[in-house]
Each structure stands twice: as structure tokens, then as C-alpha cells.
Write an enzyme that holds these catalytic residues in place. Structure first.
Site, PDB file in Angstrom:
ATOM      1  N   GLY A 265       2.265  28.054 -26.775  1.00 62.20           N
ATOM      2  CA  GLY A 265       2.554  27.649 -25.404  1.00 62.20           C
ATOM      3  C   GLY A 265       3.756  26.738 -25.291  1.00 62.20           C
ATOM      4  N   GLY A 267       5.850  23.233 -24.120  1.00 58.14           N
ATOM      5  CA  GLY A 267       5.634  21.798 -24.259  1.00 58.14           C
ATOM      6  C   GLY A 267       5.973  21.301 -25.645  1.00 58.14           C
ATOM      7  CB  SER A 268       6.871  17.906 -26.725  1.00 56.95           C
ATOM      8  OG  SER A 268       5.808  17.278 -26.057  1.00 56.95           O
ATOM      9  CD  GLU A 290       3.905  32.311 -20.723  1.00 58.11           C
ATOM     10  OE1 GLU A 290       2.835  32.738 -20.310  1.00 58.11           O
ATOM     11  OE2 GLU A 290       4.210  31.117 -20.677  1.00 58.11           O
ATOM     12  CG  ASN A 380       3.925  21.063 -16.224  1.00 55.82           C
ATOM     13  OD1 ASN A 380       4.588  20.301 -15.538  1.00 55.82           O
ATOM     14  ND2 ASN A 380       3.762  20.897 -17.518  1.00 55.82           N
ATOM     15  N   GLY A 384       0.855  30.724 -18.735  1.00 56.82           N
ATOM     16  CA  GLY A 384       0.253  31.896 -19.394  1.00 56.82           C
ATOM     17  C   GLY A 384      -0.934  31.539 -20.262  1.00 56.82           C
TER      18      GLY A 384
HETATM   19  N1  COA Z   1      -4.499  12.644 -18.478  1.00 57.94           N
HETATM   20  C1  COA Z   1      -3.359  12.263 -17.868  1.00 57.94           C
HETATM   21  N2  COA Z   1      -2.121  12.471 -18.383  1.00 57.94           N
HETATM   22  C2  COA Z   1      -2.047  13.048 -19.597  1.00 57.94           C
HETATM   23  C3  COA Z   1      -3.185  13.454 -20.309  1.00 57.94           C
HETATM   24  C4  COA Z   1      -4.457  13.237 -19.690  1.00 57.94           C
HETATM   25  N3  COA Z   1      -5.578  13.609 -20.290  1.00 57.94           N
HETATM   26  N4  COA Z   1      -2.785  14.004 -21.475  1.00 57.94           N
HETATM   27  C5  COA Z   1      -1.444  13.944 -21.484  1.00 57.94           C
HETATM   28  N5  COA Z   1      -0.998  13.377 -20.369  1.00 57.94           N
HETATM   29  C6  COA Z   1       0.398  13.147 -19.986  1.00 57.94           C
HETATM   30  C7  COA Z   1       1.240  12.556 -21.088  1.00 57.94           C
HETATM   31  O1  COA Z   1       1.068  11.165 -21.159  1.00 57.94           O
HETATM   32  C8  COA Z   1       2.640  12.959 -20.630  1.00 57.94           C
HETATM   33  O2  COA Z   1       3.019  12.103 -19.571  1.00 57.94           O
HETATM   34  P1  COA Z   1       4.554  11.673 -19.309  1.00 57.94           P
HETATM   35  O3  COA Z   1       5.265  12.951 -18.940  1.00 57.94           O
HETATM   36  O4  COA Z   1       4.463  10.705 -18.176  1.00 57.94           O
HETATM   37  O5  COA Z   1       5.020  11.105 -20.606  1.00 57.94           O
HETATM   38  C9  COA Z   1       2.426  14.345 -20.032  1.00 57.94           C
HETATM   39  O6  COA Z   1       1.010  14.414 -19.751  1.00 57.94           O
HETATM   40  C10 COA Z   1       2.814  15.498 -20.957  1.00 57.94           C
HETATM   41  O7  COA Z   1       2.189  15.302 -22.178  1.00 57.94           O
HETATM   42  P2  COA Z   1       2.897  15.590 -23.567  1.00 57.94           P
HETATM   43  O8  COA Z   1       2.114  14.886 -24.604  1.00 57.94           O
HETATM   44  O9  COA Z   1       4.352  15.322 -23.492  1.00 57.94           O
HETATM   45  O10 COA Z   1       2.565  17.121 -23.759  1.00 57.94           O
HETATM   46  P3  COA Z   1       3.328  18.468 -23.584  1.00 57.94           P
HETATM   47  O11 COA Z   1       4.785  18.351 -23.280  1.00 57.94           O
HETATM   48  O12 COA Z   1       2.954  19.242 -24.773  1.00 57.94           O
HETATM   49  O13 COA Z   1       2.644  19.078 -22.267  1.00 57.94           O
HETATM   50  C11 COA Z   1       0.900  20.085 -20.948  1.00 57.94           C
HETATM   51  C12 COA Z   1       1.269  19.254 -22.202  1.00 57.94           C
HETATM   52  C13 COA Z   1      -0.580  20.357 -20.978  1.00 57.94           C
HETATM   53  C14 COA Z   1       1.282  19.312 -19.685  1.00 57.94           C
HETATM   54  C15 COA Z   1       1.733  21.410 -21.013  1.00 57.94           C
HETATM   55  O14 COA Z   1       1.507  22.050 -22.237  1.00 57.94           O
HETATM   56  C16 COA Z   1       1.350  22.362 -19.883  1.00 57.94           C
HETATM   57  O15 COA Z   1       1.835  22.252 -18.763  1.00 57.94           O
HETATM   58  N6  COA Z   1       0.449  23.310 -20.180  1.00 57.94           N
HETATM   59  C17 COA Z   1      -0.036  24.282 -19.191  1.00 57.94           C
HETATM   60  C18 COA Z   1       0.773  25.539 -19.213  1.00 57.94           C
HETATM   61  C19 COA Z   1       0.637  26.258 -20.505  1.00 57.94           C
HETATM   62  O16 COA Z   1      -0.158  25.945 -21.365  1.00 57.94           O
HETATM   63  N7  COA Z   1       1.418  27.294 -20.711  1.00 57.94           N
HETATM   64  C20 COA Z   1       1.280  28.024 -21.964  1.00 57.94           C
HETATM   65  C21 COA Z   1       1.756  29.348 -21.947  1.00 57.94           C
HETATM   66  S1  COA Z   1       3.528  29.237 -22.197  1.00 57.94           S
END
Ligand code: COA
Length: 503
Positions: A265, A267-268, A290, A380, A384
Site C-alpha cells: 500500500g 504511505g511511508s 496499485e 485519506n 485500494g
Molecule cells: N490515530 C490518529 N492518528 C494516527 C494514528 C491513530 N491511530 N496512527 C497514525 N496516525 C497519524 C500519524 O501520527 C501521522 O500524522 P502526521 O501526518 O500528523 O504526522 C499520520 O497518521 C500518518 O501516519 P504515518 O505513520 O506517517 O503513516 P503512513 O504515511 O504510512 O500512512 C495511513 C498511514 C493509514 C494514513 C495510509 O497508509 C493510508 O491512507 N492508508 C489508507 C489507504 C491505503 O491503505 N491504500 C492502500 C492501497 S495503495
């Protein structure tokens, strides 16, 4: 110096070149736009910006904006700031737009990314007035060659009343790397003939009725780069835990070192976890995903990944320098497809994918929330992740065990929003370990998730909840009046920790 007009190889279309401003002037209040763009890649850049410039001061002007996924080039930010979006779907990642969505100023439909094409095809959504798609070229026989993503461009072009093509002369020469295929209407469909990621189904470009092309604009801007966040100590440990799980699957004879086609997926975290495969014994890997992020290109360069299928390529500025300036080595290793195909349940199930996605939080029984912060605020979108998790061979979710310096536990009694139910989640991974939930009943799952995945500072609190819930009974024991107490405590006190545990 390149003659840009040579990109319009169907010569009869060369008279249609206009400025972005002229093209934007055709867009009227109440219209629906289908824009190319998927995770900031291959997005229409010139016309949406010209539209914002033209309409930001027109009171009440609104359009619906449908895309593949998120847009780059600050387009979502500018659209949101200008207040000209009525409805947005199916995915976005922009902070300003997120704010407007959560204020209720803008309607957002959070949709499985494989579903958008279907609702367009069936006419469930408003008819698309203008498809605005970025292209490398228009071929002699009138096909639009996409750039760094395909997303929903082909379905938008097929079903739109009018098409505007943005030819982007800065994008890399990916011609020949796309595979455009339409699964057709219900009732007339045949099985999708794909058994491995490298199988080609369709054409190298998007077929279009030339009469629908209303205008062609030129543009010369690279995609917005993704931040280059390599692994940190925690994501490295998460990767090691994920590899432990995969090694165990090999030991048990359920997988070999070639694993199964992989999906990872956005994200970082997912990107960082993939880096873990670089120094592993796993090899001859295939990818059916994806988005391809930086880590995937390192895996291809290292000879670990033989082939990768995707809907978009979203890489850092540094990676763009190597990949975009010399795409030749990747031409027989990468294929870009419509998101309806990259995320197609039929193919995902047939190939038996290993799907790795990221959770915001998960609960002690394995339900996953990927989208809503404390149950109400959109982050976000589901993207997918649901397409893959529901249909894969092994659905893995990764997350750090805590967020915001430890004030938020990613393992909670009950998720505050459910994107992936316990029935669709196989393995959970944090920096503390992994919990393999397959074949486990809820009462077996909870202690395993708490011990293997939760941060030590939250384990006691979680076990207390579980034990008290078990006293009340039930197949999936809960104390309903306390199920969301962790989220309410966070809202009230700024931490999920119980008061006696706060240092
Ligand atoms: N409650 C509140 N905030 C939370 C949290 C929780 N349980 N867990 C993480 N966060 C916050 C982090 O602190 C970070 O905040 P910031 O932007 O203010 O620093 C933010 O969420 C993103 O977290 P990060 O650790 O940088 O993770 P990421 O870049 O890997 O993103 C998702 C994680 C879940 C947001 C991202 O993967 C996503 O949008 N997923 C849904 C879509 C998806 O999975 N697509 C996959 C097919 S391509």
C-alpha cells in the site's frame, strides 16, 4: 528542440490545440470532471489550475471532481481553497482538502478504488462532462498514451461527453508500458485472461473517439515527487517481523522463497517495510500492486523483483532522476494498468496475492481502521486496501504500535471505524511482533494481538479490558459502554493512557 506538435500523431487533431485558459473556460458550474491522476502521478495539471484561477471568485461555482486517486501539483489544495468542489471521489491525501471534508464544506465519497469505474460504467454517478487526462502523445490511430499513471483515465474517456488531453512533454517516455483493458458490461463479461502480473490484456493506449476530443493543451511539469522517507528504527523492526512471518510460511511449506505476487500500500510505513526484502533471501519476486514507490525500484534494481504491475508510479525526486531519465531498463519489467484491473478481485484471488497495507488502528479482535481518526475525521480514504485485503491469499496490516509520541495506541479495544473487518484480516504487524490470526477464534486472537503487537505501556490496560469483557461473555466479548472509552479519553485528556499510568 522537440517539436511538440509531433506528439499529436493523428494529424487531424493538431488544430485542436488551445491554451489551458481556453479549455478551462468551457467548464461550467454544476459540471462533473473526470481527471487523470493517481497518488500524485500522471495528474492533469494545467487545466485544473486554470479553472481555479478563473472561478475562485465566482460565487457559488461548483464542480464534481472524480479522479483515479490523489492529485499532485497542489491541485487538491487549490481546488479546496477556491471552494469550487461540490463532490470529490474516490481518494485524496491533501491536508487542506481533508480539513474542508472534515468541516463538512465538501462532500467526499470514500470508495474502493476498483469500484469507481463500475459506477461510471453503470451511470450511477453523474455523467462526466469533461474527462481531462494527461498524455505523452496521441497515436496515429487516435489512442491516448498515458504518462505515469492510468488510474481511471480510460473509463473517464470512454464515458465522458468531451475529452481534453493535456500533453505533458516533461514526463518520461513510458510509451509501450501501459496495458489498457475494459472488462465490459455486466452480463457480457468474460474471465480476465491473466494468471501472472506480466500477462498483457489490452492496448498500449486509451482508445478514444476523436470526435469527443474538444481540446489539446501542452504542459511541461514533472509529477509532484513523493517524500523520500526511508526506513526508521521502528519500520525496520516491523519489516523484520514481517519477514519472520514470511519465513515461517516457507518453513511450513505454504510458500517458497519466491513468495507470491506482492501488493504493498501507499504511505511511508509500507514503503519502508518493503525495504526489508532487499537484504532477505526472498527472490524472483513478482508484484501486482496499485502504486510503485521508491522501494520497488530498489528491489527491481537489485534483481529481487522480476516484474511489477501497477496503476501508478509515485517516486521521490531522487528516484525520478534515475528512473524517469532512463526508463529503458524498466520497460520490460513494469506495466501500468487501469485501477479497475490493478485492483480486480478476480485477478487478486486467482494469483493468490500477499497484500501489505497500513492501518491507523486495529482492535483486539482484528478489525482495522485505515481511514478515520478517532472514528470521525477522514485521513485519506480506503484507497485500494479493501480491494486487496478482502481478496488476497494473506491480508497483512502493518502499523507502529503508538502514534503522537505514545498518546495514541494503535491497538484499541474496539476500532472507532471499520474499514477491514476481522474476517478479512489475516496478519497484524507492529514493531513489537506479529499476530497471525488465521484460524483463531476471537478469544484466541485478543491475547495474541495484545502480547505480540501492542506497545508494552498499553498491554495491561488492554488485558484488563479483555478480561472484564470475557466475564460478560459473548463470542466476541465487549463492554459496550467502555468500547470507545480510549478514544473519548484521548479527546478529553490528550492521551489514551489511563490516568494512573500517565507519567
Ligand atoms: N490515530 C490518529 N492518528 C494516527 C494514528 C491513530 N491511530 N496512527 C497514525 N496516525 C497519524 C500519524 O501520527 C501521522 O500524522 P502526521 O501526518 O500528523 O504526522 C499520520 O497518521 C500518518 O501516519 P504515518 O505513520 O506517517 O503513516 P503512513 O504515511 O504510512 O500512512 C495511513 C498511514 C493509514 C494514513 C495510509 O497508509 C493510508 O491512507 N492508508 C489508507 C489507504 C491505503 O491503505 N491504500 C492502500 C492501497 S495503495
Amino acid at each position: 528542440m522537440e517539436n511538440k506538435m509531433e506528439r499529436i500523431r493523428l494529424k487531424s487533431l493538431q488544430d485542436l490545440v488551445v491554451t489551458p485558459q481556453e479549455a478551462a473556460s468551457w467548464i461550467q458550474d454544476g459540471m462533473t470532471l473526470g481527471l487523470s491522476g493517481f497518488t500524485r502521478a500522471g495528474d492533469a495539471k494545467a487545466v485544473p489550475h486554470a479553472l481555479v484561477d478563473r472561478t475562485r471568485n465566482i460565487d457559488g461555482f461548483k464542480v464534481n471532481v472524480f479522479t483515479g486517486a490523489s492529485l499532485g501539483f497542489e491541485t487538491d489544495e487549490k481546488l479546496a481553497e477556491a471552494g469550487i468542489v461540490n463532490k470529490r471521489l474516490p481518494f485524496q491525501v491533501d491536508r487542506t482538502m481533508r480539513g474542508k471534508i472534515n468541516e463538512g464544506d465538501l462532500l467526499f465519497v470514500d470508495q474502493h478504488l476498483s469500484h469507481t469505474a463500475e459506477v461510471v460504467r453503470q451511470g450511477v454517478l453523474p455523467k462526466i462532462d469533461f474527462a481531462i487526462v494527461e498524455a505523452l502523445a496521441i497515436t496515429e490511430d487516435g489512442m491516448i498514451i498515458p504518462t505515469t499513471s492510468v488510474g481511471n483515465s480510460s473509463i473517464f474517456v470512454e464515458h465522458a461527453k468531451n475529452v481534453i488531453v493535456e500533453i505533458n512533454t516533461a514526463q518520461p517516455d513510458f510509451e509501450g508500458m501501459h496495458d489498457i483493458y475494459d472488462i465490459g458490461m455486466y452480463g457480457e463479461r468474460v474471465p480476465v485472461q491473466m494468471t501472472k502480473p506480466s500477462d498483457r490484456l489490452g492496448t498500449i493506449g486509451i482508445p478514444v473517439d476523436p470526435a469527443k476530443i474538444k481540446g489539446i493543451v501542452f504542459n511541461h511539469h514533472l509529477d509532484s515527487p513523493s517524500p523520500n522517507e526511508g526506513p526508521d528504527a521502528e519500520t525496520e523492526t516491523m519489516a523484520a517481523n514481517l519477514l519472520d512471518f514470511l519465513r515461517n510460511e516457507v518453513r511450513e511449506g505454504r510458500l517458497t522463497n519466491e513468495l507470491a505476487p506482492l501488493q504493498a500500500g501507499i504511505g511511508s510505513q509500507a514503503n519502508a517495510v518493503l525495504y526489508g526484502l532487499l537484504d532477505s533471501e526472498f527472490e524472483n519476486l513478482e508484484v501486482y500492486s496499485e502504486v510503485l514507490q521508491d522501494a520497488m525500484f530498489d528491489l527491481i534494481d537489485a534483481g529481487k523483483v522480476n516484474f511489477a504491475s501497477c496503476a501508478s508510479i509515485t517516486i521521490s525526486e531522487e528516484k525520478m532522476k534515475t528512473v524517469f531519465e532512463n526508463p529503458e531498463p524498466y520497460k520490460d519489467k513494469i506495466m501500468l494498468r487501469p485501477q479497475e484491473i490493478s485492483n480486480l478481485p478476480e485477478v487478486i484471488r486467482r494469483m493468490g496475492l500477499i497484500a501489505i497495507n497500513t492501518a491507523l488502528e486495529f482492535d483486539i479482535y482484528g478489525n482495522v481502521n485505515s481511514t478515520h481518526v478517532t472514528g470521525t475525521k477522514m485521513m485519506n480514504g480506503i484507497g485500494g486496501s479493501g480491494d486487496f485485503a478482502r481478496n488476497s491469499r494473506i491480508a497483512i496490516f502493518v502499523t507502529k504500535s503508538v502514534a503522537k509520541g505514545g498518546d495514541i495506541s494503535s491497538v484499541v479495544p474496539f476500532v472507532s471505524h471499520v474499514d477491514h473487518t476481522e474476517h478479512d484480516v489475516d496478519v497484524l504487524v507492529t514493531e513489537h511482533g506479529y499476530a497471525d490470526l488465521r484460524g483463531l477464534a476471537p478469544r484466541e486472537r485478543a491475547p495474541k494481538i495484545i502480547q505480540n503487537c501492542a506497545h508494552p505501556m498499553y498491554r495491561e490496560q488492554l488485558m484488563e479490558y479483555f478480561n472484564e469483557a470475557c466475564e460478560r461473555g459473548g463470542q466476541t466479548p465487549h463492554i459496550l459502554e467502555k468500547a470507545f472509552s480510549w478514544h473519548t479519553r484521548l479527546n478529553e485528556t490528550g492521551t489514551m493512557l489511563e490516568p494512573e499510568l500517565v507519567r
